[in-house]
Design a protein around this motif. Structure first.
Motif, PDB file in Angstrom:
ATOM      1  N   GLU A  22       0.815  -1.203   0.000  1.00 50.69           N
ATOM      2  CA  GLU A  22       0.000   0.000   0.000  1.00 50.69           C
ATOM      3  C   GLU A  22       0.858   1.265   0.000  1.00 50.69           C
ATOM      4  O   GLU A  22       2.011   1.247   0.409  1.00 50.69           O
ATOM      5  N   SER A  23       0.220   2.335  -0.372  1.00 50.39           N
ATOM      6  CA  SER A  23       0.868   3.644  -0.293  1.00 50.39           C
ATOM      7  C   SER A  23       0.924   4.090   1.167  1.00 50.39           C
ATOM      8  O   SER A  23       0.180   3.587   2.020  1.00 50.39           O
ATOM      9  N   ALA A  25      -0.105   6.914   2.217  1.00 50.11           N
ATOM     10  CA  ALA A  25      -1.390   7.555   2.507  1.00 50.11           C
ATOM     11  C   ALA A  25      -2.430   6.528   2.926  1.00 50.11           C
ATOM     12  O   ALA A  25      -3.187   6.736   3.886  1.00 50.11           O
ATOM     13  N   TRP A  26      -2.494   5.389   2.224  1.00 49.95           N
ATOM     14  CA  TRP A  26      -3.446   4.353   2.593  1.00 49.95           C
ATOM     15  C   TRP A  26      -3.138   3.818   3.986  1.00 49.95           C
ATOM     16  O   TRP A  26      -4.050   3.600   4.791  1.00 49.95           O
ATOM     17  N   LEU A  27      -1.871   3.593   4.272  1.00 48.95           N
ATOM     18  CA  LEU A  27      -1.487   3.033   5.570  1.00 48.95           C
ATOM     19  C   LEU A  27      -1.789   3.989   6.721  1.00 48.95           C
ATOM     20  O   LEU A  27      -1.997   3.552   7.852  1.00 48.95           O
ATOM     21  N   ARG A  28      -1.825   5.277   6.455  1.00 51.21           N
ATOM     22  CA  ARG A  28      -2.149   6.256   7.498  1.00 51.21           C
ATOM     23  C   ARG A  28      -3.628   6.262   7.858  1.00 51.21           C
ATOM     24  O   ARG A  28      -3.992   6.658   8.958  1.00 51.21           O
ATOM     25  N   THR A  29      -4.480   5.826   6.941  1.00 53.46           N
ATOM     26  CA  THR A  29      -5.917   5.897   7.182  1.00 53.46           C
ATOM     27  C   THR A  29      -6.344   4.886   8.239  1.00 53.46           C
ATOM     28  O   THR A  29      -5.845   3.769   8.299  1.00 53.46           O
ATOM     29  N   ARG A  51       6.334   3.476   5.836  1.00 47.86           N
ATOM     30  CA  ARG A  51       5.327   2.477   5.482  1.00 47.86           C
ATOM     31  C   ARG A  51       5.462   1.244   6.382  1.00 47.86           C
ATOM     32  O   ARG A  51       4.458   0.659   6.800  1.00 47.86           O
ATOM     33  N   SER A  55       2.620  -0.062   8.868  1.00 47.13           N
ATOM     34  CA  SER A  55       2.092  -1.423   8.712  1.00 47.13           C
ATOM     35  C   SER A  55       2.150  -2.193  10.035  1.00 47.13           C
ATOM     36  O   SER A  55       1.278  -3.025  10.306  1.00 47.13           O
ATOM     37  N   HIS A  58      -0.939  -1.531  11.807  1.00 53.29           N
ATOM     38  CA  HIS A  58      -2.044  -2.336  11.280  1.00 53.29           C
ATOM     39  C   HIS A  58      -1.964  -3.765  11.812  1.00 53.29           C
ATOM     40  O   HIS A  58      -2.996  -4.382  12.107  1.00 53.29           O
TER      41      HIS A  58
END
Length: 132
Positions: A22-23, A25-29, A51, A55, A58
């Motif tokens: 993922e980007s 930005a996606w990982l920050r969401t 990143r 991750s 997550h």
């Protein structure tokens, strides 16, 4: 979501592995980061490291934790605030955590010629877990 694999190798011990595709930005969401984590994130100059850092958060969520459950001792060792043991690792496009009631450690490395040459210095029974 690229939760790559979850392993349970003994009772009350779980390994979570993430493949970072993922980007940033996606990982920050969807993450609520502590002030300390936000400060650490902003000091990382490498996008790959940022990143990886995100991750890991997550993976914590996959394990039922948040960033607020994680803290680091003065020597940089990660801890969970419920007393369970955690170890964190990252290498290139993979990150992993292990959480257990017992003391644990985890390390992943990209399989490279150098790692193959020096592996006998630090690998024992773990050789059975190495795949090419």
């Amino acid at each position: 979501m690229p939760l790559y694999k979850t392993l349970t190798n003994r009772e009350n011990t779980n390994v979570y592995i993430w493949k970072i595709t993922e980007s940033e930005a996606w990982l920050r969401t969807g993450l609520e980061l502590s002030e300390n984590s936000i400060n650490r994130l902003f000091t990382m100059s490498s996008e790959l490291h940022r990143r990886g850092f995100l991750s890991i958060r997550h993976l914590l969520r996959e394990a039922g934790y948040t960033d607020q459950h994680l803290y680091y001792s003065i020597d940089g060792k990660p801890h969970l605030n419920d007393g369970r043991n955690i170890s964190i690792t990252h290498s290139y496009e993979f990150t992993a955590i292990i959480i257990s009631d017992a003391p644990v450690g985890i390390d992943i490395e990209k399989l490279r010629d150098k790692i193959k040459r020096i592996a006998p210095k630090f690998i024992g029974y773990e050789q059975d877990f190495i795949s090419e």
